[in-house]
Motif scaffolding. Structure first.
Motif, mmCIF file in Angstrom:
data_model
loop_
_atom_site.group_PDB
_atom_site.id
_atom_site.type_symbol
_atom_site.label_atom_id
_atom_site.label_comp_id
_atom_site.label_asym_id
_atom_site.label_seq_id
_atom_site.Cartn_x
_atom_site.Cartn_y
_atom_site.Cartn_z
ATOM 1 N N ASN A 25 0.814 -1.204 0.000
ATOM 2 C CA ASN A 25 0.000 0.000 0.000
ATOM 3 C C ASN A 25 0.849 1.257 0.000
ATOM 4 O OD1 ASN A 25 -2.791 -0.990 0.243
ATOM 5 N ND2 ASN A 25 -1.919 -2.010 2.019
ATOM 6 N N ARG A 26 2.082 1.110 -0.377
ATOM 7 C CA ARG A 26 2.984 2.258 -0.490
ATOM 8 C C ARG A 26 4.130 1.861 -1.404
ATOM 9 N NH1 ARG A 26 4.434 3.726 5.091
ATOM 10 N NH2 ARG A 26 2.515 2.738 5.650
ATOM 11 N N MET A 27 4.739 2.854 -2.001
ATOM 12 C CA MET A 27 5.882 2.581 -2.872
ATOM 13 C C MET A 27 7.130 2.392 -2.024
ATOM 14 S SD MET A 27 5.443 5.007 -6.183
ATOM 15 C CE MET A 27 6.901 4.298 -6.908
ATOM 16 N N VAL A 28 7.975 1.508 -2.460
ATOM 17 C CA VAL A 28 9.277 1.328 -1.832
ATOM 18 C C VAL A 28 10.328 1.534 -2.911
ATOM 19 C CG1 VAL A 28 8.467 -0.237 -0.034
ATOM 20 C CG2 VAL A 28 9.230 -1.165 -2.202
ATOM 21 N N SER A 29 11.542 1.727 -2.505
ATOM 22 C CA SER A 29 12.616 1.987 -3.452
ATOM 23 C C SER A 29 13.719 0.957 -3.287
ATOM 24 C CB SER A 29 13.174 3.386 -3.206
ATOM 25 O OG SER A 29 14.313 3.596 -4.004
ATOM 26 N N ASN A 30 14.369 0.669 -4.382
ATOM 27 C CA ASN A 30 15.533 -0.212 -4.320
ATOM 28 C C ASN A 30 16.816 0.604 -4.201
ATOM 29 O OD1 ASN A 30 15.802 0.875 -6.831
ATOM 30 N ND2 ASN A 30 15.812 -1.078 -7.928
ATOM 31 N N GLY A 31 16.695 1.906 -4.016
ATOM 32 C CA GLY A 31 17.850 2.773 -3.846
ATOM 33 C C GLY A 31 18.214 3.563 -5.085
ATOM 34 N N GLU A 32 17.488 3.348 -6.173
ATOM 35 C CA GLU A 32 17.797 4.055 -7.402
ATOM 36 C C GLU A 32 16.936 5.301 -7.606
ATOM 37 O OE1 GLU A 32 17.906 1.584 -10.841
ATOM 38 O OE2 GLU A 32 18.774 -0.085 -9.740
ATOM 39 N N TYR A 33 15.829 5.390 -6.925
ATOM 40 C CA TYR A 33 14.925 6.524 -7.104
ATOM 41 C C TYR A 33 14.206 6.811 -5.789
ATOM 42 C CZ TYR A 33 11.404 2.901 -7.232
ATOM 43 O OH TYR A 33 10.612 1.847 -6.897
ATOM 44 N N MET A 34 13.733 8.030 -5.641
ATOM 45 C CA MET A 34 12.965 8.402 -4.448
ATOM 46 C C MET A 34 11.528 7.917 -4.623
ATOM 47 S SD MET A 34 14.615 9.883 -2.039
ATOM 48 C CE MET A 34 13.372 10.700 -1.086
ATOM 49 N N PRO A 35 10.996 7.172 -3.661
ATOM 50 C CA PRO A 35 9.614 6.700 -3.783
ATOM 51 C C PRO A 35 8.622 7.840 -3.561
ATOM 52 C CG PRO A 35 10.535 6.056 -1.678
ATOM 53 C CD PRO A 35 11.648 6.697 -2.454
ATOM 54 N N VAL A 36 7.475 7.698 -4.178
ATOM 55 C CA VAL A 36 6.388 8.652 -3.993
ATOM 56 C C VAL A 36 5.777 8.408 -2.624
ATOM 57 C CG1 VAL A 36 4.161 9.402 -4.913
ATOM 58 C CG2 VAL A 36 5.953 8.636 -6.471
ATOM 59 N N LEU A 37 5.393 9.474 -1.936
ATOM 60 C CA LEU A 37 4.778 9.318 -0.618
ATOM 61 C C LEU A 37 3.458 8.568 -0.710
ATOM 62 C CD1 LEU A 37 5.418 12.844 0.907
ATOM 63 C CD2 LEU A 37 6.661 10.728 1.349
ATOM 64 N N GLN A 38 3.062 7.940 0.369
ATOM 65 C CA GLN A 38 1.812 7.198 0.427
ATOM 66 C C GLN A 38 0.637 8.173 0.301
ATOM 67 O OE1 GLN A 38 0.970 5.279 4.171
ATOM 68 N NE2 GLN A 38 -0.009 3.559 3.143
ATOM 69 N N SER A 39 -0.305 7.838 -0.576
ATOM 70 C CA SER A 39 -1.464 8.710 -0.796
ATOM 71 C C SER A 39 -2.513 8.488 0.297
ATOM 72 C CB SER A 39 -2.079 8.432 -2.167
ATOM 73 O OG SER A 39 -2.715 7.174 -2.171
ATOM 74 N N GLN A 40 -3.479 9.381 0.348
ATOM 75 C CA GLN A 40 -4.578 9.253 1.313
ATOM 76 C C GLN A 40 -5.348 7.960 1.080
ATOM 77 O OE1 GLN A 40 -3.855 11.180 3.839
ATOM 78 N NE2 GLN A 40 -5.916 12.002 4.000
ATOM 79 N N ASP A 41 -5.607 7.627 -0.180
ATOM 80 C CA ASP A 41 -6.340 6.394 -0.499
ATOM 81 C C ASP A 41 -5.562 5.161 -0.045
ATOM 82 O OD1 ASP A 41 -8.502 7.716 -1.600
ATOM 83 O OD2 ASP A 41 -7.714 7.597 -3.653
ATOM 84 N N GLN A 42 -4.268 5.151 -0.280
ATOM 85 C CA GLN A 42 -3.443 4.026 0.150
ATOM 86 C C GLN A 42 -3.429 3.913 1.669
ATOM 87 O OE1 GLN A 42 0.140 5.293 -1.812
ATOM 88 N NE2 GLN A 42 -0.049 3.713 -3.390
#
Length: 82
Positions: A25-42
């Motif tokens: 329910n949220r984006m995670v990163s493998n260290g190559e990019y900044m993940p997008v913050l968790q949305s209200q819906d998520q």
């Protein structure tokens, strides 16, 4: 590209997130990019999964973590998303 210390402080570690749900329910990163913050819906879906799992797992005499590992946990995740 690797994260700077400042960027790392903004990230939540995937293995340290308190709510481990069957569906992410949220984006995670493998260290190559900044993940997008968790949305209200998520956030709302994650909260609903935890609420449903808490009530159902208590009736079955299981911990929430064990309950979410079963097929019932996946069904709860789909129900919360719907």
């Amino acid at each position: 590209m690797w994260f700077t210390k400042k960027q790392l402080q903004k990230c939540n570690r995937a293995h340290l997130v308190s709510e481990q749900t069957p569906l992410p329910n949220r984006m995670v990163s493998n260290g190559e990019y900044m993940p997008v913050l968790q949305s209200q819906d998520q956030r709302r879906v994650e909260k609903r999964i935890v609420e449903l799992a808490d009530s159902s797992s208590k009736r079955l005499g299981m911990t929430r973590r064990d309950y979410l590992r079963t097929s019932c946990g996946m069904a709860v995740a789909f129900l919360a998303m719907n």
